[in-house]
Design an enzyme around this catalytic site. Sequence first.
Site, mmCIF file in Angstrom:
data_model
loop_
_atom_site.group_PDB
_atom_site.id
_atom_site.type_symbol
_atom_site.label_atom_id
_atom_site.label_comp_id
_atom_site.label_asym_id
_atom_site.label_seq_id
_atom_site.Cartn_x
_atom_site.Cartn_y
_atom_site.Cartn_z
ATOM 1 N N HIS A 1 10.665 8.728 -2.534
ATOM 2 C CA HIS A 1 9.629 7.868 -1.940
ATOM 3 C C HIS A 1 8.552 8.747 -1.304
ATOM 4 C CE1 HIS A 1 7.614 4.993 0.652
ATOM 5 N NE2 HIS A 1 8.108 4.048 -0.133
ATOM 6 N N GLU B 1 3.884 3.972 -7.279
ATOM 7 C CA GLU B 1 3.535 3.600 -5.906
ATOM 8 C C GLU B 1 2.436 4.507 -5.396
ATOM 9 O OE1 GLU B 1 6.429 1.346 -2.957
ATOM 10 O OE2 GLU B 1 6.311 3.486 -2.701
HETATM 11 P P1 PGA Z 1 4.424 -1.820 1.262
HETATM 12 O O1 PGA Z 1 5.423 -0.594 1.016
HETATM 13 O O2 PGA Z 1 4.906 -2.957 0.384
HETATM 14 O O3 PGA Z 1 4.538 -2.121 2.716
HETATM 15 O O4 PGA Z 1 3.075 -1.369 0.856
HETATM 16 C C1 PGA Z 1 5.913 -0.273 -0.241
HETATM 17 C C2 PGA Z 1 6.773 0.963 -0.157
HETATM 18 O O5 PGA Z 1 6.404 1.918 0.541
HETATM 19 O O6 PGA Z 1 7.830 1.036 -0.797
#
Ligand code: PGA
Length: 254
Positions: free
Chosen positions: A93, A163
Site C-alpha cells: 500500500h 491506487e
Molecule cells: P480512500 O483510501 O478510499 O480513503 O481514498 C483508499 C486506500 O488508501 O486504500
Amino acid sequence: MIKPLIIANWKSNPDTLGAACRIAEKIEQIAAHNKNVQVVLAPPMLYLAPLVSLLRRTALGAQNLFWTSGAYTGEVSPTQLCHIGVKYSIVGHSERRAHLAESDEMVHKKLHAALAHGMTAILCVGEKERTQGEISERVEEQLQQALKGIKKNQLANMIVAYEPVWAISTTSGAAPDTPDNAFRMAIFLKKILVRRYDRKSAERVRIIYGGSVRATNIVSFLREGTMAGALVGGASLDISEFSKIVQRAANHSR
Ligand code: PGA
C-alpha cells in the site's frame, strides 16, 4: 460473471475493538444481502482474530504481512495469518511505501510470501503525482519489480489495485481518478502482464481501483467490467456509504 470485489481497508481505525466489532457486524449484514459481491474486510492486524467468528460472507484480509516467521520483532507472518483464516493480504500500500520505507524489493518478498501460502494478494501500485496524459513509468516499475519470480500459475491469486496516491482521500487536494483514466491504466497493467506471461494467464489477474471511491462513483469504475472491483478506505468506515457502494456494485453485476 465474476463477482465484483469490494475491499474495505480500515487502515489504523477504529480505536477500539468494540467499535470494530460493531462496524464489522454491519458489514457482514451488507455482504449477506449482496451475495453477488465478494466483500473483503481488512481491519488493523490486532482485530483480525476477534473478527473471525463474526464473519461468514465477508472474507478477512490483512493490510500487510511479513515474508517469513522467526526473529522479526513486531511482524506478523503469513503462516500466522493463514492459521486464523485470513485469506487476503494487501501488499505494498502506498502509505506503507511512504511512511514505512517499504521498498519494491520488500513488496516483492511480501507478494511472493502471500502467494506461496495460498493467500490472495492485493498488490497496490500507483503514481504519486497526477500526470497530464502520460502514464507514469513508476507504475510499471512497481508491477515488474513485484512480479520477479512469480509464476504464471500463481496469477489467479493475484489482484492488482491501481491506487494513484493523489486520489487517496487523505492526500491533500485528493480527487478520484476519472473512470476513463482508470480504464486506461487497467489496460496498461493487463498489457504488461500479457507481455510478461501470456494472455490467458494475464486474464486471471483482477485489476481493481482505489482512491476516493464513493457510492456516487463506484459504478463508473466497474462499467464495462474493466475494473473488477474497488479498494475502499475512508468510505468503508461509514456504514451507510459502504452499504450503498456494495449495493450499487451488486446491482451493476446482476
Ligand atoms: P480512500 O483510501 O478510499 O480513503 O481514498 C483508499 C486506500 O488508501 O486504500
